[in-house]
Design a protein around this motif. Structure first.
Motif, PDB file in Angstrom:
ATOM      1  N   TYR A   1      12.809 -71.264  74.344  1.00 45.28           N
ATOM      2  CA  TYR A   1      12.870 -72.226  73.297  1.00 45.28           C
ATOM      3  C   TYR A   1      11.395 -72.067  72.581  1.00 45.28           C
ATOM      4  CZ  TYR A   1      17.579 -72.929  74.759  1.00 45.28           C
ATOM      5  OH  TYR A   1      18.929 -72.842  74.901  1.00 45.28           O
ATOM      6  N   LYS A   2      10.455 -71.464  73.173  1.00 47.13           N
ATOM      7  CA  LYS A   2       9.255 -71.522  72.783  1.00 47.13           C
ATOM      8  C   LYS A   2       8.734 -72.838  72.381  1.00 47.13           C
ATOM      9  CE  LYS A   2       9.599 -66.450  71.554  1.00 47.13           C
ATOM     10  NZ  LYS A   2      10.845 -66.335  71.898  1.00 47.13           N
ATOM     11  N   VAL A   3       8.769 -73.662  72.926  1.00 45.53           N
ATOM     12  CA  VAL A   3       8.019 -75.279  72.855  1.00 45.53           C
ATOM     13  C   VAL A   3       7.244 -75.607  73.926  1.00 45.53           C
ATOM     14  CG1 VAL A   3       8.808 -77.377  72.245  1.00 45.53           C
ATOM     15  CG2 VAL A   3      10.265 -75.644  71.402  1.00 45.53           C
ATOM     16  N   LYS A   4       6.016 -75.618  73.784  1.00 44.42           N
ATOM     17  CA  LYS A   4       4.996 -75.934  74.767  1.00 44.42           C
ATOM     18  C   LYS A   4       4.677 -77.482  74.473  1.00 44.42           C
ATOM     19  CE  LYS A   4       3.884 -71.385  75.878  1.00 44.42           C
ATOM     20  NZ  LYS A   4       2.711 -70.284  75.980  1.00 44.42           N
ATOM     21  N   GLY A   5       4.314 -78.296  75.571  1.00 45.36           N
ATOM     22  CA  GLY A   5       3.781 -79.331  75.478  1.00 45.36           C
ATOM     23  C   GLY A   5       4.539 -80.507  75.142  1.00 45.36           C
ATOM     24  N   TYR A   6       5.954 -80.160  75.262  1.00 48.51           N
ATOM     25  CA  TYR A   6       6.977 -81.162  74.741  1.00 48.51           C
ATOM     26  C   TYR A   6       8.020 -81.229  76.020  1.00 48.51           C
ATOM     27  CZ  TYR A   6       4.864 -81.208  70.256  1.00 48.51           C
ATOM     28  OH  TYR A   6       3.902 -81.152  69.382  1.00 48.51           O
ATOM     29  N   LYS A   7       8.714 -82.108  76.197  1.00 54.84           N
ATOM     30  CA  LYS A   7       9.838 -82.263  76.992  1.00 54.84           C
ATOM     31  C   LYS A   7      11.014 -82.703  76.503  1.00 54.84           C
ATOM     32  CE  LYS A   7       7.232 -82.756  81.164  1.00 54.84           C
ATOM     33  NZ  LYS A   7       7.061 -82.663  82.578  1.00 54.84           N
ATOM     34  N   TYR A   8      12.183 -82.636  77.073  1.00 54.26           N
ATOM     35  CA  TYR A   8      13.503 -83.124  76.376  1.00 54.26           C
ATOM     36  C   TYR A   8      14.228 -84.090  77.104  1.00 54.26           C
ATOM     37  CZ  TYR A   8      16.714 -80.489  79.407  1.00 54.26           C
ATOM     38  OH  TYR A   8      17.444 -80.268  80.430  1.00 54.26           O
ATOM     39  N   THR A   9      14.985 -84.956  76.235  1.00 53.28           N
ATOM     40  CA  THR A   9      15.750 -86.080  77.219  1.00 53.28           C
ATOM     41  C   THR A   9      17.005 -86.225  76.206  1.00 53.28           C
ATOM     42  OG1 THR A   9      15.956 -88.110  78.332  1.00 53.28           O
ATOM     43  CG2 THR A   9      14.799 -88.063  76.197  1.00 53.28           C
ATOM     44  N   VAL A  10      17.769 -87.162  76.580  1.00 54.32           N
ATOM     45  CA  VAL A  10      18.837 -87.200  76.044  1.00 54.32           C
ATOM     46  C   VAL A  10      19.046 -88.755  75.736  1.00 54.32           C
ATOM     47  CG1 VAL A  10      21.695 -87.362  75.892  1.00 54.32           C
ATOM     48  CG2 VAL A  10      20.420 -85.341  77.197  1.00 54.32           C
TER      49      VAL A  10
ATOM     50  N   PHE B   1      20.365 -74.698  72.302  1.00 54.62           N
ATOM     51  CA  PHE B   1      19.690 -75.556  73.153  1.00 54.62           C
ATOM     52  C   PHE B   1      20.435 -76.743  73.395  1.00 54.62           C
ATOM     53  CE2 PHE B   1      16.870 -79.421  73.685  1.00 54.62           C
ATOM     54  CZ  PHE B   1      16.372 -78.755  74.913  1.00 54.62           C
ATOM     55  N   ARG B   2      21.316 -77.305  72.509  1.00 54.48           N
ATOM     56  CA  ARG B   2      22.283 -78.373  72.669  1.00 54.48           C
ATOM     57  C   ARG B   2      23.038 -78.032  73.633  1.00 54.48           C
ATOM     58  NH1 ARG B   2      23.320 -83.056  70.108  1.00 54.48           N
ATOM     59  NH2 ARG B   2      25.281 -83.865  69.955  1.00 54.48           N
ATOM     60  N   GLN B   3      24.000 -76.924  73.866  1.00 51.87           N
ATOM     61  CA  GLN B   3      24.686 -76.606  74.702  1.00 51.87           C
ATOM     62  C   GLN B   3      24.140 -76.362  76.108  1.00 51.87           C
ATOM     63  OE1 GLN B   3      27.947 -76.015  74.612  1.00 51.87           O
ATOM     64  NE2 GLN B   3      27.977 -75.487  76.638  1.00 51.87           N
ATOM     65  N   TYR B   4      22.846 -75.692  76.202  1.00 46.63           N
ATOM     66  CA  TYR B   4      22.034 -75.931  77.529  1.00 46.63           C
ATOM     67  C   TYR B   4      21.821 -77.059  78.053  1.00 46.63           C
ATOM     68  CZ  TYR B   4      17.937 -75.999  80.521  1.00 46.63           C
ATOM     69  OH  TYR B   4      17.285 -76.186  81.638  1.00 46.63           O
TER      70      TYR B   4
ATOM     71  N   GLY C   1       6.803 -76.383  64.619  1.00 41.86           N
ATOM     72  CA  GLY C   1       7.811 -77.458  64.312  1.00 41.86           C
ATOM     73  C   GLY C   1       8.908 -77.743  65.336  1.00 41.86           C
ATOM     74  N   GLY C   2       8.896 -77.257  66.671  1.00 43.35           N
ATOM     75  CA  GLY C   2       9.988 -77.570  67.568  1.00 43.35           C
ATOM     76  C   GLY C   2      10.976 -76.453  67.837  1.00 43.35           C
TER      77      GLY C   2
ATOM     78  N   GLU D   1       8.458 -97.051  78.476  1.00 46.70           N
ATOM     79  CA  GLU D   1       7.781 -96.599  79.475  1.00 46.70           C
ATOM     80  C   GLU D   1       8.584 -96.041  80.617  1.00 46.70           C
ATOM     81  OE1 GLU D   1       3.785 -98.047  80.654  1.00 46.70           O
ATOM     82  OE2 GLU D   1       3.909 -98.963  78.571  1.00 46.70           O
ATOM     83  N   SER D   2       9.736 -97.030  81.235  1.00 46.11           N
ATOM     84  CA  SER D   2      10.692 -96.861  82.117  1.00 46.11           C
ATOM     85  C   SER D   2      11.969 -96.673  81.756  1.00 46.11           C
ATOM     86  CB  SER D   2      10.367 -97.947  83.052  1.00 46.11           C
ATOM     87  OG  SER D   2      10.816 -99.200  82.534  1.00 46.11           O
ATOM     88  N   GLY D   3      12.632 -96.096  82.627  1.00 44.42           N
ATOM     89  CA  GLY D   3      13.984 -95.913  82.435  1.00 44.42           C
ATOM     90  C   GLY D   3      14.623 -94.513  81.835  1.00 44.42           C
ATOM     91  N   VAL D   4      13.575 -93.904  81.139  1.00 51.32           N
ATOM     92  CA  VAL D   4      13.836 -92.535  80.458  1.00 51.32           C
ATOM     93  C   VAL D   4      13.498 -91.503  81.423  1.00 51.32           C
ATOM     94  CG1 VAL D   4      13.676 -91.217  78.513  1.00 51.32           C
ATOM     95  CG2 VAL D   4      13.616 -93.662  78.225  1.00 51.32           C
ATOM     96  N   THR D   5      14.206 -90.389  81.639  1.00 44.84           N
ATOM     97  CA  THR D   5      13.650 -89.283  82.417  1.00 44.84           C
ATOM     98  C   THR D   5      13.662 -87.999  81.484  1.00 44.84           C
ATOM     99  OG1 THR D   5      15.142 -90.004  84.262  1.00 44.84           O
ATOM    100  CG2 THR D   5      14.494 -87.641  84.422  1.00 44.84           C
ATOM    101  N   TYR D   6      12.423 -87.425  81.743  1.00 45.09           N
ATOM    102  CA  TYR D   6      11.916 -86.208  80.725  1.00 45.09           C
ATOM    103  C   TYR D   6      12.276 -84.926  81.601  1.00 45.09           C
ATOM    104  CZ  TYR D   6      10.180 -90.069  78.132  1.00 45.09           C
ATOM    105  OH  TYR D   6       9.965 -91.290  77.535  1.00 45.09           O
ATOM    106  N   HIS D   7      12.781 -83.898  81.083  1.00 41.92           N
ATOM    107  CA  HIS D   7      13.192 -82.599  81.510  1.00 41.92           C
ATOM    108  C   HIS D   7      11.964 -81.535  80.964  1.00 41.92           C
ATOM    109  CE1 HIS D   7      16.164 -84.689  83.459  1.00 41.92           C
ATOM    110  NE2 HIS D   7      16.410 -85.103  82.316  1.00 41.92           N
ATOM    111  N   GLU D   8      11.729 -80.340  81.530  1.00 44.02           N
ATOM    112  CA  GLU D   8      11.069 -79.301  81.047  1.00 44.02           C
ATOM    113  C   GLU D   8      11.972 -78.687  80.041  1.00 44.02           C
ATOM    114  OE1 GLU D   8       7.724 -78.528  81.499  1.00 44.02           O
ATOM    115  OE2 GLU D   8       7.627 -80.060  82.729  1.00 44.02           O
ATOM    116  N   VAL D   9      11.349 -78.173  79.014  1.00 44.24           N
ATOM    117  CA  VAL D   9      12.229 -77.171  77.859  1.00 44.24           C
ATOM    118  C   VAL D   9      11.869 -75.755  78.580  1.00 44.24           C
ATOM    119  CG1 VAL D   9      12.179 -76.415  75.339  1.00 44.24           C
ATOM    120  CG2 VAL D   9      11.577 -78.806  75.960  1.00 44.24           C
TER     121      VAL D   9
END
Length: 134
Positions: free
Chosen positions: A105-114, A67-70, A57-58, A93-101
């Motif tokens: 937080y035990k979330v594999k295969g996903y990235k985060y952005t704001v 995580f929000r604080q991080y 579930g994420g 497709e462009s303009g968004v930067t993704y970061h490793e979690v």
């Protein structure tokens, strides 16, 4: 009888990932997993299914404030998105930067952005938001 259980299990297993990404995150995943596990394996299956659903579930509900604080400490710039920030929205497709979690937080295969000052988990290949962090 066992064919019915296998069929029900297969149907629920195919639906569980989509339901687990609902806004509730781990809580929704745990509920979906518990229902699926109960149909397939009774009370023991419900317990196992609930734990598995929570992992899929994420970020767990109780870890979201941390995580929000991080994310805040990382000074990640916010992408301005003209659409509603919601689960299932596809980012451009462009303009968004993704970061490793981080692994904690035990979330594999996903990235985060704001997006619009809100942290989100994204499935990188499709750019779909899978969880909005509150």
């Amino acid at each position: 009888m066992s064919k019915k259980l296998l069929l029900a299990g297969a149907v629920l297993a195919s639906l569980a990932p989509a339901a687990a990404f609902a806004q509730g995150g781990a809580a929704a995943g745990a509920a979906t997993g518990a229902v699926g596990g109960a149909v397939v394996g009774g009370p023991v299956g419900a317990a196992v299914g609930g734990v598995t659903g929570a992992i899929v579930g994420g970020i767990a509900d109780q870890q979201q404030p941390e995580f929000r604080q991080y994310v805040t400490t990382q000074s990640v710039p916010s992408y301005t998105y003209k659409e509603e920030v919601r689960v299932g929205a596809v980012l451009p497709e462009s303009g968004v930067t993704y970061h490793e979690v981080p692994a904690q937080y035990k979330v594999k295969g996903y990235k985060y952005t704001v997006v619009n000052n809100t942290p989100v988990l994204v499935e990188p290949s499709s750019r779909k938001i899978v969880q909005v962090i509150h």
